[in-house]
Design a protein around this motif. Structure first.
Motif, short mmCIF file in Angstrom:
data_model
loop_
_atom_site.label_atom_id
_atom_site.label_comp_id
_atom_site.label_asym_id
_atom_site.label_seq_id
_atom_site.Cartn_x
_atom_site.Cartn_y
_atom_site.Cartn_z
N LEU A 41 0.83 -1.21 0.00
CA LEU A 41 0.00 0.00 0.00
C LEU A 41 0.87 1.26 0.00
O LEU A 41 0.58 2.25 -0.69
CB LEU A 41 -0.92 0.01 1.23
CG LEU A 41 -2.10 -0.97 1.19
CD1 LEU A 41 -2.74 -1.06 2.56
CD2 LEU A 41 -3.12 -0.55 0.14
N ILE A 42 1.94 1.22 0.79
CA ILE A 42 2.85 2.37 0.87
C ILE A 42 3.52 2.60 -0.49
O ILE A 42 3.57 3.72 -1.00
CB ILE A 42 3.90 2.14 1.98
CG1 ILE A 42 3.22 2.20 3.36
CG2 ILE A 42 5.02 3.17 1.89
CD1 ILE A 42 4.10 1.71 4.51
N ALA A 43 4.04 1.53 -1.07
CA ALA A 43 4.71 1.63 -2.39
C ALA A 43 3.73 2.16 -3.43
O ALA A 43 4.07 3.01 -4.26
CB ALA A 43 5.26 0.27 -2.80
N ASN A 44 2.52 1.64 -3.38
CA ASN A 44 1.50 2.05 -4.34
C ASN A 44 1.19 3.55 -4.21
O ASN A 44 1.05 4.27 -5.20
CB ASN A 44 0.23 1.23 -4.10
CG ASN A 44 -0.76 1.36 -5.23
OD1 ASN A 44 -0.44 1.02 -6.36
ND2 ASN A 44 -1.94 1.88 -4.94
N TYR A 45 1.12 4.01 -2.97
CA TYR A 45 0.80 5.42 -2.74
C TYR A 45 1.90 6.33 -3.29
O TYR A 45 1.63 7.25 -4.07
CB TYR A 45 0.60 5.71 -1.24
CG TYR A 45 0.29 7.17 -1.01
CD1 TYR A 45 -1.01 7.65 -1.16
CD2 TYR A 45 1.30 8.08 -0.72
CE1 TYR A 45 -1.30 9.01 -1.01
CE2 TYR A 45 1.02 9.43 -0.57
CZ TYR A 45 -0.27 9.89 -0.72
OH TYR A 45 -0.54 11.23 -0.58
#
Lengths: 423, 117
Positions: B94-98
Motif C-alpha cells: 500500500l505504501i509503495a502504491n501510494y
C-alpha cells in the motif's frame, strides 16, 4: 457488517479489477467545518497543515503565542556551539500560504459545551473540532527556590527551545575554564528521552574544544540512563573520558540560586552553571479545559482519533498526551499523532469512517558531537483488543554506533519534519 | 463509526473493486499509512534536500522490493531495516502504491522566520 482489518488491508492492497462502485459514493458528504488548533508547535502546526492538504474546504485556525517556531530537536547543538539558533527558527508563512489562519494570541479558556475557545485578547473562536497541542509546562511549585521569575531566569531549563537555549549557551560561554556545569533532570516520563544525554555530549564537546579543564556533573533523577544507554556510555567513556560525573537516582529537592547549589535528598551539589529541568506535565490550557486524566499531568486520548477521553470534540497531541506503552514524548511521535488526528478530524467532520488501524513510527537522532549522530527507532500499531498503540515486536532498535552518515540523516530528518509542520 | 461499518451490499462491491475505484475512506487509510514515512522522507515523499531520498513517483515494484529487502536484511541500512520490520507485506505494498502515484515535485521546506517580528 463489520469489515475486519484483515479484509480491509487485503482489499486495499488489490490493484486490479477496478469497477465503479455506484451507490457507495455517498457514504458521508457532510458540510466542511471549523477546526481550531491551540499551539503551533510540532503537533499543532503539522495537524493544521495536513488538514489543509487533505481537506482544503475545512477552515483551520491556529492560536500560537510566539511569532516563530523554534525546534527543540537540534537545539542541544546550539548549546554545544555546533549550530546557531537561527538555523532552528522558522516562520508560519508556509501555513498562511496554505490558507491556515495564524492568530498570534494565547488561548486562556475552553468552553467545551459551547464549543468555543476564549483568547487573551478577548476574542472567542467557535469550533466544530478543537485540537489542543500545548506542549509542556513546568511544575515549579515543587521547587521552592525556583518559584520566582528571577530565579527561573538564572537557573534555566532550556527544555523549550528559544530564548532559554540562547541564554544557557551564554552562561556556558561565560563560565571560566575549570568550571563545573551541573545538569539535573526529572524522572521519566519527560519530554525527549535521549535529550538529556545528548545535552551532556554537546556541552562536553564544547568544553573539550574551548575549556578542557571543566567538568560536567549529571544529576539524573532516574535510576539509570533512560535511552540509548550503550551508545551514550561509549561517548562518555571514549571521547569525553574523565569529563562527566554521572549520578543516577538524583531526584531534585530544591535549588539554592544564591549559593548556586542543587539540593538532593542526601547531597548538595555546587556548580558554576546550573541547568535544572523541572518535572513537567501537559501545558496549562489542557488543565483548564479539563483534559488531564493521569497523575495530574497528562491527557488520555483515544488513539484512533487522538480525541480526549475526558472531553468530546477536543483532540490532544504530542508531549501533553498520556503516552501509550513504549511511546516516547518526541517531536517524531508528535508528527505522527498530528497526522492520525488530521485524518480522523476530517473523517469525523465529513461523516466518513475513521481508519481502524492507525500506525505510527518514531525516529529520534542524538548528536554526540558536531557531526556524529545515532538513532532510536520504533514502530507502533493500534491494538483493538487493548485499545492502545503497541510497539510492533521485532521492529525498531538503535544504531550500532554514532556516525557521520547518521549525522547527515539527522539533518535530513530535521529539514523534512520542519517541512511537514511549516512547509 | 468504528470499526469500519458499511452496508453489506456495498462491502461486497468494494471488495471486488480495485484500489483505483476505492472510495475516499479507503484511500484515506492508504494515505495515512504512507504518511508515517514522511517525517523523514518529506510530505508525500518529496524530500527537502533529497536526504533521506525522495519516494514520490518512484516505480512501485522498486519501492516495494527495496522495503522488502530492508525487512529481510538483504539490503543493509542504518535504520530502514528496523522500520520495515514493523509493517506487513500488504502494508508495504500500500505504501509503495501510494508513493508511486505521487507526482514528483518541489519539496515543501519550512520558511525562514520573518525578520523584525
Amino acid at each position: 457488517m463489520t469489515l475486519s482489518r484483515r479484509e480491509f488491508v487485503k482489499w486495499m492492497a488489490a490493484s486490479s479489477g477496478a469497477a465503479a462502485v455506484a451507490g457507495c459514493a455517498g457514504m458521508g458528504g457532510a458540510a466542511a467545518g471549523r477546526v481550531v488548533v491551540i499551539g503551533g508547535g510540532y503537533g499543532g502546526a503539522t495537524a493544521s497543515r495536513y488538514i489543509k492538504l487533505w481537506a482544503s474546504d475545512i477552515d483551520v485556525t491556529v492560536v500560537e503565542r510566539n511569532d516563530a517556531f523554534v525546534s527543540c530537536p537540534i537545539s542541544n547543538l546550539v548549546l554545544g556551539g555546533n549550530t546557531q539558533i537561527g538555523n532552528i527558527t522558522m516562520g508560519y508563512d508556509g501555513l498562511r500560504n496554505r490558507g491556515v489562519n495564524i492568530m498570534r494570541d494565547d488561548a486562556v479558556a475552553v468552553d467545551a459545551a459551547a464549543r468555543q475557545v476564549r483568547l487573551a485578547s478577548g476574542k472567542t473562536l467557535p469550533y466544530d473540532r478543537l485540537i489542543v497541542s500545548p506542549g509542556i509546562d513546568f511544575m515549579y511549585d515543587s521547587i521552592p527556590g525556583l518559584k520566582s521569575a528571577d530565579a527561573q531566569n538564572r537557573v534555566l531549563h532550556a527544555w523549550k527551545a528559544g530564548p532559554q537555549t540562547v541564554a544557557l549557551r551564554k552562561q556556558l560561554e561565560a563560565m571560566p575554564d575549570g568550571g563545573v556545569f551541573v545538569f539535573q533532570f526529572p524522572m521519566a516520563p519527560y519530554r525527549c528521552p535521549p535529550g538529556p544525554y545528548e545535552r551532556v555530549c554537546q556541552v562536553a564537546d564544547y568544553f573539550k574544544r574551548a575549556k578542557p579543564r571543566s567538568k560536567i556533573i549529571v544529576l539524573d533523577a532516574n535510576p539509570d540512563i533512560v535511552s540509548k544507554k550503550g551508545l551514550f556510555l561509549a561517548a562518555w567513556n571514549g571521547m569525553y573520558k574523565g569529563m562527566i560525573d554521572y549520578r543516577p537516582n538524583s531526584e531534585l529537592r530544591d535549588v539554592d540560586v544564591q549559593g548556586m547549589t542543587v539540593k538532593l535528598a542526601f547531597d548538595s551539589v555546587k556548580g558554576d552553571v546550573l541547568n535544572v529541568v523541572p518535572p513537567h506535565g501537559a501545558g496549562s490550557v489542557a488543565r483548564q479545559a479539563g483534559l488531564i486524566t493521569a497523575n495530574q499531568r497528562w491527557c488520555g486520548v483515544d488513539w484512533l482519533t487522538m480525541e480526549s477521553v475526558a472531553v468530546k470534540g477536543i483532540h490532544v497531541l504530542g508531549d501533553a498526551t498520556l503516552s501509550a506503552p513504549a511511546m516516547p514524548k518526541s517531536a517524531s511521535m508528535t508528527n505522527q499523532h498530528a497526522k492520525v488526528c488530521a485524518a480522523a478530524v476530517i473523517a469525523l467532520i465529513k461523516g466518513r469512517p475513521v481508519n481502524p488501524q492507525p500506525m505510527m513510527m518514531n525516529t529520534c537522532y542524538s548528536f554526540v558531537d558536531g557531526k556524529n549522530s545515532m538513532h532510536v527507532a520504533s514502530v507502533h500499531a493500534y491494538d483493538a483488543a487493548q485499545k492502545t498503540m503497541v510497539a510492533v515486536k521485532g521492529a525498531g532498535g538503535v544504531s550500532t554506533a554514532a556516525s557521520e552518515l547518521e549525522g547527515t540523516y539527522a539533518w535530513g530528518w530535521a529539514r523534512n519534519i520542519w517541512g511537514e509542520a511549516l512547509g | 463509526m468504528r470499526p469500519i461499518l458499511v452496508r453489506a451490499g456495498c462491502a461486497a462491491a468494494l471488495l471486488a473493486a480495485g484500489y483505483a475505484a476505492a472510495p475516499a475512506w479507503a484511500q484515506d487509510a492508504a494515505r495515512s499509512l504512507a504518511a508515517t514515512c514522511t517525517a523523514c522522507h518529506g510530505t508525500d515523499g518529496r524530500s527537502v534536500g533529497g536526504v533521506p531520498p525522495s519516494l514520490a513517483g518512484r516505480d512501485k515494484g522498486e519501492l516495494l522490493q527495496t522495503m522488502k529487502d530492508f525487512k529481510t536484511g538483504k539490503r543493509p541500512a542504518t535504520v530502514m531495516h528496523q522500520h520495515a520490520k514493523g509493517y506487513s507485506d500488504e502494508q508495504l505494498e500500500l505504501i509503495a502504491n501510494y508513493f508511486a502515484g505521487v507526482t514528483p515535485g518541489a519539496a515543501a521546506a519550512a520558511p525562514a522566520a520573518r525578520v523584525n517580528n
